[in-house]
Design a protein around this motif. Structure first.
Motif, PDB file in Angstrom:
ATOM      1  N   ARG A 189       7.772  -1.745 -23.325  1.00 31.16           N
ATOM      2  CA  ARG A 189       6.916   0.024 -23.838  1.00 31.16           C
ATOM      3  C   ARG A 189       5.573  -0.827 -24.755  1.00 31.16           C
ATOM      4  N   LEU A 190       6.086  -1.526 -25.393  1.00 30.13           N
ATOM      5  CA  LEU A 190       5.313  -1.758 -26.707  1.00 30.13           C
ATOM      6  C   LEU A 190       4.505  -2.837 -26.327  1.00 30.13           C
ATOM      7  N   SER A 191       2.950  -3.119 -27.280  1.00 33.07           N
ATOM      8  CA  SER A 191       2.423  -4.555 -26.677  1.00 33.07           C
ATOM      9  C   SER A 191       3.308  -5.414 -28.177  1.00 33.07           C
ATOM     10  N   SER A 192       3.434  -7.190 -27.796  1.00 38.26           N
ATOM     11  CA  SER A 192       4.466  -7.577 -29.110  1.00 38.26           C
ATOM     12  C   SER A 192       3.180  -9.145 -28.941  1.00 38.26           C
ATOM     13  N   PHE A 193       3.544  -9.844 -29.443  1.00 35.19           N
ATOM     14  CA  PHE A 193       3.863 -10.836 -30.316  1.00 35.19           C
ATOM     15  C   PHE A 193       4.210 -12.264 -30.557  1.00 35.19           C
ATOM     16  N   ILE A 194       4.036 -13.389 -30.046  1.00 34.42           N
ATOM     17  CA  ILE A 194       5.030 -14.349 -30.135  1.00 34.42           C
ATOM     18  C   ILE A 194       4.759 -15.403 -30.253  1.00 34.42           C
ATOM     19  N   ARG A 195       5.057 -16.765 -30.680  1.00 36.44           N
ATOM     20  CA  ARG A 195       5.257 -18.200 -30.994  1.00 36.44           C
ATOM     21  C   ARG A 195       5.613 -19.189 -30.125  1.00 36.44           C
ATOM     22  N   THR A 196       5.624 -20.252 -29.958  1.00 36.90           N
ATOM     23  CA  THR A 196       5.732 -20.526 -28.875  1.00 36.90           C
ATOM     24  C   THR A 196       6.044 -21.813 -30.122  1.00 36.90           C
ATOM     25  N   ASP A 197       6.494 -23.250 -29.129  1.00 40.93           N
ATOM     26  CA  ASP A 197       6.574 -24.475 -30.295  1.00 40.93           C
ATOM     27  C   ASP A 197       5.870 -25.621 -29.233  1.00 40.93           C
ATOM     28  N   SER A 198       5.813 -26.695 -29.821  1.00 36.68           N
ATOM     29  CA  SER A 198       4.931 -27.771 -28.777  1.00 36.68           C
ATOM     30  C   SER A 198       5.436 -27.746 -27.858  1.00 36.68           C
ATOM     31  N   GLU A 199       6.321 -27.500 -27.121  1.00 40.07           N
ATOM     32  CA  GLU A 199       6.718 -26.747 -25.787  1.00 40.07           C
ATOM     33  C   GLU A 199       5.560 -26.025 -24.684  1.00 40.07           C
ATOM     34  N   GLY A 200       5.677 -25.519 -25.537  1.00 42.29           N
ATOM     35  CA  GLY A 200       5.593 -24.322 -24.912  1.00 42.29           C
ATOM     36  C   GLY A 200       6.733 -23.020 -25.097  1.00 42.29           C
TER      37      GLY A 200
END
Length: 454
Positions: free
Chosen positions: A35-46
């Motif tokens: 419902r809301l735009s969100s942002f995430i982080r990924t590790d070295s393996e994606g």
């Protein structure tokens, strides 16, 4: 206004928080159905890093990190997560970092830090407040009038503020109400200003900030009406602005005559770890009064200050082989009584058991609704006595000096006011309204008496 004069408010208005998150290494979470735009982080393996997600709020002006309700705008996000940005290095001024990151995102060239002159108080024309000179006092009237700070309070803090005028290279100048920032352990050397109600060089308006060349990372406004040195303070009051500190004093001084001897500290905005550590290293035994704002940011600042205080207390303890297992079990930034009690000596464990049993009984009496308030109070007194005995035993076991077992109290302005200056203005408005009502009633009574005589 040209780009070189952009303020933090300008950055908030001109930069989308999504651009800041992308620059910090986050990517948009395109999971279907959100419902809301969100942002995430990924590790070295994606792979997605669990718990490291920000949700966009206020049409891209802010973001929050569930389940916490605190919102970050462009400026506060950079200050709270400095290591995520390329411009960060150890010891950088948070305001400087914000300017560098935001200027880069806006494609505005920024002069190299090496070209910036360090803060020099000689660059300013200073106009002190003289309690004996009515003419000099008049020049401060416009700065304090709208804040409700009366002349008596100005007199009490007169050593700790001034008017500062700085001249620009183009011949222009600006004047502000300046609260000097000093380092807790360096005996009054001014390292910057908390600037309030500054008038821009072009006369276009006013704003509040810290002197750009100053050491805002470590410097604080440290003031005491009685001139009490920080190292000798028995009570330290923490605020986000000097205005709030003066407002608090004005609200409480009549009921607390000892308040003059206290030390008032303003962080000039978001408190930094360096500011907290500086004060605790100089005055750990003092009772800490946390008077930050009551908004979400203020709640977070209070929590951070408590955690840093607990760390400071813990750092004074020698971790012997007998104490180390228990000390290692105390979570970072938590009170010393939060460790695994099973690791304590048997006699101390017994004291804790008695305290815990009494506490459970008190909670049960509260929740049952069957006990008289006097009986509940008796039980709570028992709880307090048993905890005091346990705490004394814990200090003895850890070799902790009682003076360094710092205590704190969280003080909040009455709801719905966010800060102490807001409460002061509301109280003055209420008193003014009461006075007007009394005057109307007296006039009405006089009019009735006049008609009666006729």
């Amino acid at each position: 206004m040209n780009d070189k004069e952009l303020t933090h408010d300008d950055f908030v208005q001109r930069i989308d928080i999504r651009d800041v998150l992308l620059d910090a290494g986050y990517r948009q979470n395109r999971r279907f159905g959100l419902r809301l735009s969100s942002f995430i982080r990924t590790d070295s393996e994606g792979k997605r890093i669990r718990g490291d997600k920000f949700v966009i709020t206020q049409q891209g002006k802010c973001c929050s990190q569930p389940p916490r309700q605190k919102e970050y705008n462009v400026v506060s996000f950079i200050k709270e997560h400095p290591t995520l940005f390329a411009e960060y290095h150890e010891g950088i001024d948070p305001n400087r970092l914000v300017n560098l990151v935001c200027s880069r995102l806006l494609n505005i060239p920024v002069e190299d830090k090496q070209d910036l002159r360090p803060f020099d108080i000689a660059d300013y024309d200073l106009h002190p407040f003289d309690p004996q000179d009515r003419e000099t006092q008049k020049t401060f009237y416009p700065y304090f009038k709208n804040r409700g700070i009366d002349l008596s309070t100005q007199n009490a803090f007169h050593r700790h503020f001034c008017l500062a005028t700085k001249h620009g290279a183009d011949g222009g100048a600006y004047t502000c109400l300046a609260f000097p920032l000093t380092l807790p352990k360096e005996g009054g050397t001014v390292v910057g200003f908390e600037e309030r109600d500054c008038v821009r060089m072009d006369g276009s308006g006013s704003y509040q900030d810290k002197a750009k060349e100053g050491n805002a990372n470590e410097g604080l406004w440290i003031a005491s009406p009685a001139g009490t040195p920080l190292a000798e303070a028995e009570h330290i009051y923490w605020f986000e602005s000097a205005y709030d500190a003066m407002a608090y004093y004005q609200l409480h001084q009549a009921q607390n005559q000892e308040l003059r001897k206290a030390v008032f500290v303003s962080t000039g905005g978001s408190p930094t770890v360096a500011q907290m550590q500086g004060v605790f290293s100089a005055a750990l035994p003092a009772r800490q009064h946390i008077c930050f704002d009551t908004d979400l940011a203020g709640i977070e600042y209070a929590k951070n200050l408590q955690q840093e205080m607990y760390r400071a207390v813990c750092s004074t303890i020698e971790a012997t082989s007998e104490r180390k297992p228990y000390l290692d079990s105390v979570p970072d930034g938590e009170n010393l009584d939060c460790g695994e009690v099973e690791l304590l000596p048997r006699d101390l464990l017994s004291k804790y058991g008695k305290y815990e049993s009494a506490w459970i009984e008190a909670r049960s009496m509260h929740s049952s609704g069957l006990c008289h308030t006097d009986d509940i109070q008796v039980q709570e007194d028992i709880v307090n006595r048993l905890y005091k005995e346990f705490r004394e035993g814990l200090r003895e076991f850890l070799g902790l000096d009682k003076r360094n077992d710092t205590s704190f109290v969280r003080e909040r302005p009455a709801y719905p006011h966010k800060n102490w200056n807001g409460l002061l203005l509301a109280e003055q408005k209420r008193e003014e309204s009461i006075g007007q009502n009394q005057e109307r009633e007296e006039n009405a009574e006089q009019e009735r008496q006049t008609h009666f005589r006729r």
